[in-house]
Each structure stands twice: as structure tokens, then as C-alpha cells.
Scaffold this motif. Structure first.
Motif, short mmCIF file in Angstrom:
data_model
loop_
_atom_site.label_atom_id
_atom_site.label_comp_id
_atom_site.label_asym_id
_atom_site.label_seq_id
_atom_site.Cartn_x
_atom_site.Cartn_y
_atom_site.Cartn_z
N UNK A 127 0.79 -1.23 0.00
CA UNK A 127 0.00 0.00 0.00
C UNK A 127 0.81 1.27 0.00
N UNK A 128 2.16 1.18 0.01
CA UNK A 128 2.98 2.38 0.04
C UNK A 128 3.17 2.94 -1.37
N UNK A 129 3.48 4.22 -1.43
CA UNK A 129 3.66 4.86 -2.74
C UNK A 129 4.82 4.26 -3.52
N UNK A 130 5.86 3.79 -2.81
CA UNK A 130 7.06 3.28 -3.49
C UNK A 130 6.80 1.98 -4.22
N UNK A 142 13.61 7.90 10.80
CA UNK A 142 12.82 7.69 9.59
C UNK A 142 11.67 8.69 9.55
N UNK A 143 11.46 9.29 8.39
CA UNK A 143 10.34 10.21 8.22
C UNK A 143 9.04 9.44 8.17
N UNK A 144 7.98 10.08 8.62
CA UNK A 144 6.67 9.43 8.58
C UNK A 144 6.31 9.09 7.14
N UNK A 145 5.92 7.85 6.85
CA UNK A 145 5.66 7.45 5.47
C UNK A 145 4.35 8.02 4.95
N UNK A 146 4.34 8.30 3.67
CA UNK A 146 3.11 8.72 2.99
C UNK A 146 2.37 7.46 2.57
N UNK A 147 1.65 6.86 3.53
CA UNK A 147 1.07 5.54 3.30
C UNK A 147 -0.41 5.57 2.95
N UNK A 148 -0.95 6.75 2.67
CA UNK A 148 -2.34 6.82 2.23
C UNK A 148 -3.35 6.58 3.33
N UNK A 152 -7.83 3.54 5.98
CA UNK A 152 -6.80 3.04 5.07
C UNK A 152 -7.30 3.25 3.65
N UNK A 153 -6.90 4.36 3.04
CA UNK A 153 -7.41 4.69 1.71
C UNK A 153 -6.79 3.82 0.63
N UNK A 154 -5.62 3.22 0.90
CA UNK A 154 -5.07 2.26 -0.05
C UNK A 154 -5.98 1.04 -0.15
N UNK A 155 -6.49 0.58 0.98
CA UNK A 155 -7.43 -0.54 0.97
C UNK A 155 -8.74 -0.13 0.31
N UNK A 156 -9.17 1.09 0.59
CA UNK A 156 -10.40 1.58 -0.03
C UNK A 156 -10.23 1.68 -1.54
N UNK A 157 -9.05 2.07 -1.99
CA UNK A 157 -8.77 2.17 -3.43
C UNK A 157 -8.83 0.80 -4.08
N UNK A 171 -0.94 11.74 4.73
CA UNK A 171 -0.03 12.00 3.62
C UNK A 171 -0.20 10.89 2.58
N UNK A 172 -0.01 11.26 1.34
CA UNK A 172 -0.16 10.30 0.25
C UNK A 172 -1.60 9.93 -0.01
N UNK A 173 -2.53 10.84 0.26
CA UNK A 173 -3.95 10.55 0.08
C UNK A 173 -4.35 10.71 -1.38
N UNK A 174 -5.29 9.89 -1.86
CA UNK A 174 -5.75 9.99 -3.25
C UNK A 174 -6.63 11.21 -3.46
#
Length: 551
Positions: free
Chosen positions: A61-64, A226-232, A448-453, A505-508
Motif C-alpha cells: 500500500x505504500x507509494x514506493x 525515519x520520516x513518517x511514510x506517505x502511506x495513504x 486506510x485509503x489504499x485498501x479503499x482504493x 499523507x499520500x492521500x488519493x
């Protein structure tokens, strides 16, 4: 399956639970239906398989890693060619079982399903689960190997970049509590934080590096912050205060009062009042179903199991659906879907020691011997009343000592006989009520917007309804339409909400404009994407021919 190893990176650290944790074991116990996993010595542990599965789902689910799909994750975690026992590739990431540090403090949590029609506990949906409390610590170890073979990967930069970025993403996710573990994740369980991180790196393809690894002479290095991840993930913070007494009942009765409030004991021994994430999430979900069933003019199923199997549109993607384990039809059966919404446990800001709380809940009247005959029965009954009143005096004195942390009061209740209008026989009960002056942590909700996506691919209509439905739920929570805990129909459990804020961060698209704003800002001056979503919502339910589709 094997490969030649070039650079090896070892990550060591302490994994600390910031919320209760349940990783399921094989057996049930006498005190719980769902037991926790244990190692060969009988101590609780987190199996490496559980850690690897959670990390794989997180990286997906991460941007990378999201743009490259399952192929890159198969390179990292290994795969087996279907129909073959030997074709495939091994995992480049190896994660050990995380063993417990210190003495275990296993607790038991109760769970109950709420009937959608009556609003009371549903029959057949009571269960108990073992959990490890917040503050429990585990030893974490992960190895990441960069192969020297000429095998290819779809990841830009090749194997070296893939392993480096995977290690960075794993450390960032674990450091910032973004990788939930175990069961009940939607109810706030399984949040952990990695600290005291040490990283060792060496080149095993060189003799010097191999000798240094085998002899343990590689100089360790602390990991860079570590910076906070843009995990959506959209984070919703609700600041609030109870408007009247708010009580979530413990399943264990007191010795002087019948009902005591639910508490949570931290691993350090501090006891705080608890509003479980499961209670908050359950109340929000029930209200979401009420909204959708009202709009679609459909009654809730009489059986709670059916309600959980087929929730209304919008509710299914936000809160999930139960697996159809009773359905053997391969066309209609599914294994269940996890919802995108998770709600953390909420605690009182004040806390007391374990010994103080034990003194409160174990206060008991002195033993009065049973009467030998009827003539002595009246004297024995009077003596029991005297001892009970004396015990209550002791209890009130002990409660007075807790007032600096939180205020608890003893309240008596009685049921009224419907025929005589007087007190019903054997219907007197008492409760230990948290006062409305008790201060609480904010309610924290994560979407969890990655799961929603991902859910939008198979449930596009439900995904469209998710944003408007979430905003309506938060508005109704702010406006006092929802009650939490026990006695919601008796004027209890109401909230005074003082603020609702959004962060992430990293929101659609459609969600990113919520970041940094309050609910009042969004509702009074909505971004264009929110306006469009609410317009589609209104259009859906204004057209009678689409009401069935929305269901």
C-alpha cells in the motif's frame, strides 16, 4: 531454491506494543475462546510468518511499491510457481519470530455482537480473546539479502535499490506505528512501534565481509530517524468530553457493587478507564447501517450473521464484511473483506496503580455466618445489611483517594414492577459510574485509503459512497446523535465533541484536501471534490430506481 548473497543488512530493535495485541494460537484456554500464539517454551511470541505477512501487506500500500504490483513483492518475499514444488524464488527478507522481553501479562477481552434491530447483545455472538497489553516488548530481527545473481526485477534501479527501499520503508512503517499486527486491527489492536534500532551491513561476497559476519565483528550503527511514510492513511482526531456518566461495563462484577467500569492495565502496572475501540467502531458502524438502510428503505436482517455478511453499500468498504463460511457455492462464497476504518482504544487521561484498583474492586463485606434457624434469620439479615453498609463506607473512602485521577461514584438502580408501581423483587443493582468530569484521550480513527482504493475495483459504487458517508457519520457524532457505552437509551453515554481534525499523507484525489482542515471547515466551505461527492450521493438517493442498487 537458492541464490548467492551479496550485501546483507541486519535490522535489530525492540518492538513495543502501543495498543493491545492478539496474534492467534492453535488452542483455546479455560479463560478465553481465542488464545495467543506461544513459542516452544510456552511464552507469548509474534511468529515471523505474522510479521512477514503484515509487512508485505503494508509495502503493497505504500507509494514506493504500489505502482509495481505483486511482481516486485514476489521478488522480495519469494514465490512458488503454481503447480510446481521447486520452481520459484526464495524470500530476500527473512524475519525471525519476535520473542517476548520480560514477564508476560496476558489479559482477557470480551467481545459481543449487537443485534441491528433490538440494539441489544445478539445471541450466539459472545466471545473472549487473550491479548497482551500496551507496553509489552518483543525482540525484532530482520535480514535483507541483495542477490549477486543476474536475475532481474521490475523495480527501477535493480536489486540494490529494491532492497534498500524495502528496508527503509519497513523501518519507517514500524517506527511510526503504521504496520498493524495480529487480529482486531479495525478495533485499534495490533499497533506497535520499533525502537532502539541497530543496523549492520556487510558484503558477504567478499572474504573480509563474510568473516566479519561470522565472527560478529561488524560495527553496529543506529538507524537514522525515519520520516513518517506517505502511506495513504487518513487520520481523524476527535476531541471530546462526556456530557453525562459514560460507562462501559466490565464482564467481572464487583464485590460491593454489581457493575464496575472496564479498565485497561498497561504493562507498567498503571490502570486507566477504557472505552474500547470495538465499542466506538461498533456504534459508528451501527449508525452507518441505519443511515443507509433508511435511505434505501430496507429493514435490517433479523439474524445478525446475515447483517454482517451483506452490509449496505458504503458500509461494506468502510467497515468490512464477514466471510461466508457457511456458503459452499464457489460463485457466491468469499473469504470476507477487512474494512478500511480502524478505531483505537480510548483511555482516561488519569491513571491509578494496580494495587489501588485492586483495593477498590475487592472491597467486600465481612462474612456473616448463616442462620441456624428461622428465629436467627432476622438478626443475620440485619447483620448483613450493617456489614454491607460498612463495606460501602470503606469503598467510598478508597474512591475518594482516586479523585485526583478520575472520579467514580456509586449509584443504585431498581426496576419498577409494572403491576404495583413499586420496586421489583430482586431487581436492585448498583454500578460504579465514572463521573462526567473524567477527562479522556481523543478518539482516533484511521481510514486506510489504499485498501479503499483496492476495494473500488470490485465495488465501485460502494467506494463512491464512502467519503460522503464518513463525513455524515462524523457530523452526527459531533452533533450528539451517537451514544457510547452502557445505557444509551437511559440518557447516558452522550458526548460533547469540541473538535474534529484531519491529517494524512499520500492521500488519493478527493481525500487529500481534507488534510490540515477541521470538520467544520469542510462542511461550511467544502473543497470541490467533496462537493462533487455529496452531489453524487444526493443524486443516487433522489432517484427511486437507484435505491436498490445502493443497497
Amino acid at each position: 531454491m537458492s541464490y548467492a548473497v551479496g550485501t546483507r543488512t541486519e535490522i535489530l530493535g525492540i518492538l513495543t506494543c502501543t495498543s493491545p495485541l492478539h496474534v492467534g494460537g492453535w488452542d483455546s484456554t479455560a479463560d478465553a475462546d481465542l488464545a495467543i500464539a506461544r513459542d516452544g517454551t510456552g511464552r507469548p511470541c509474534i511468529p515471523g510468518t505474522s510479521l512477514a505477512g503484515a509487512l508485505r501487506a503494508y509495502l503493497a500500500g505504500t507509494d514506493a511499491f504500489r505502482p509495481y504490483g505483486p511482481a516486485v513483492l514476489a521478488d522480495l518475499f519469494g514465490h512458488v510457481v503454481p503447480g510446481s514444488r521447486i520452481k520459484g524464488s526464495p524470500s530476500r527478507l527473512r524475519i525471525d519470530d519476535a520473542h517476548l522481553l520480560g514477564d508476560p501479562a496476558v489479559q482477557v477481552r470480551d467481545g459481543v455482537g449487537i443485534d441491528r434491530r433490538s440494539g441489544s447483545a445478539a445471541a450466539g455472538f459472545l466471545y473472549t480473546r487473550q491479548v497482551l497489553p500496551a507496553g509489552t516488548r518483543f525482540a525484532f530481527r530482520m535480514l535483507a539479502d541483495t542477490p549477486t545473481a543476474a536475475s532481474s526485477t521490475a523495480y527501477p534501479g535493480g536489486w540494490a535499490a529494491l532492497i534498500r527501499d524495502a528496508v527503509d520503508a519497513v523501518v519507517a512503517g514500524l517506527t511510526h506505528t503504521r504496520v498493524p499486527l495480529g487480529a482486531n486491527r479495525g478495533r485499534g489492536h495490533g499497533r506497535t512501534s520499533l525502537g532502539e534500532i541497530t543496523v549492520r551491513t556487510t558484503d558477504l561476497s567478499e572474504p573480509a565481509g563474510l568473516i566479519a559476519w561470522l565472527t560478529g565483528t561488524i560495527p553496529p550503527a543506529g538507524a537514522a530517524p525515519a520520516a513518517a511514510p506517505a502511506d495513504g492513511q487518513l487520520h481523524v482526531t476527535v476531541t471530546w468530553q462526556p456530557a453525562n456518566p459514560l460507562l462501559v461495563r466490565d464482564s467481572v462484577a464487583g464485590t460491593v457493587v454489581d457493575t464496575i467500569p472496564l479498565t485497561d492495565t498497561h504493562a507498567d502496572g498503571n490502570v486507566r478507564l477504557l472505552l474500547p475501540g470495538s465499542s466506538i467502531r461498533g456504534a459508528i458502524r451501527a449508525h452507518a447501517e441505519r443511515i443507509m438502510r433508511t435511505l434505501t428503505r430496507q429493514d435490517a436482517p433479523a439474524d445478525l450473521g446475515d447483517a454482517l455478511l451483506q452490509p449496505p453499500a458504503g458500509v461494506d468498504v468502510l467497515f468490512g464484511a464477514a466471510p461466508t463460511s457457511r456458503d459452499h457455492d464457489p460463485v457466491t462464497a468469499h473469504s470476507g473483506r477487512r474494512g478500511a476504518v480502524a478505531v483505537d482504544d480510548c483511555h482516561s487521561t488519569g491513571h491509578v496503580t494496580t494495587s489501588q484498583w485492586t483495593d477498590v474492586v475487592t472491597t467486600r463485606p465481612a462474612h456473616v455466618p448463616a442462620a441456624a434457624n428461622r428465629a436467627e434469620e432476622g438478626d443475620a439479615r440485619g447483620q448483613r445489611n450493617v456489614e454491607r453498609d460498612a463495606a460501602r463506607t470503606v469503598l467510598r473512602d478508597r474512591l475518594q483517594q482516586l479523585n485526583e485521577q478520575f472520579t467514580l461514584t456509586v449509584s443504585d438502580h431498581v426496576a419498577i414492577d409494572r403491576w404495583t408501581g413499586g420496586a421489583g423483587d430482586h431487581r436492585l443493582f448498583s454500578a460504579l459510574d465514572p463521573a462526567a468530569t473524567v477527562t479522556w484521550e481523543p478518539i482516533r480513527i484511521r481510514i486506510d485509503l489504499a485498501r479503499l482504493h483496492r476495494a473500488a475495483d470490485r465495488q465501485p459504487h460502494s467506494a463512491v459512497l464512502a467519503l460522503p458517508l464518513l463525513l455524515l457519520l462524523l457530523r452526527d457524532l459531533r452533533d450528539g446523535w451517537l451514544t457510547l457505552g452502557y445505557g444509551g437509551t437511559r440518557g447516558r453515554g452522550h458526548l460533547t465533541v469540541t473538535g474534529v481534525t484531519f491529517d494524512g499523507a499520500g492521500l488519493p484525489a478527493g481525500w487529500q484536501h481534507l488534510t490540515g482542515r477541521t470538520l467544520d471547515d469542510v462542511l461550511t466551505d467544502p473543497p470541490p471534490e467533496v462537493t462533487d461527492a455529496m452531489t453524487r450521493w444526493a443524486h443516487t438517493f433522489d432517484r427511486p430506481d437507484e435505491r436498490g442498487a445502493a443497497a
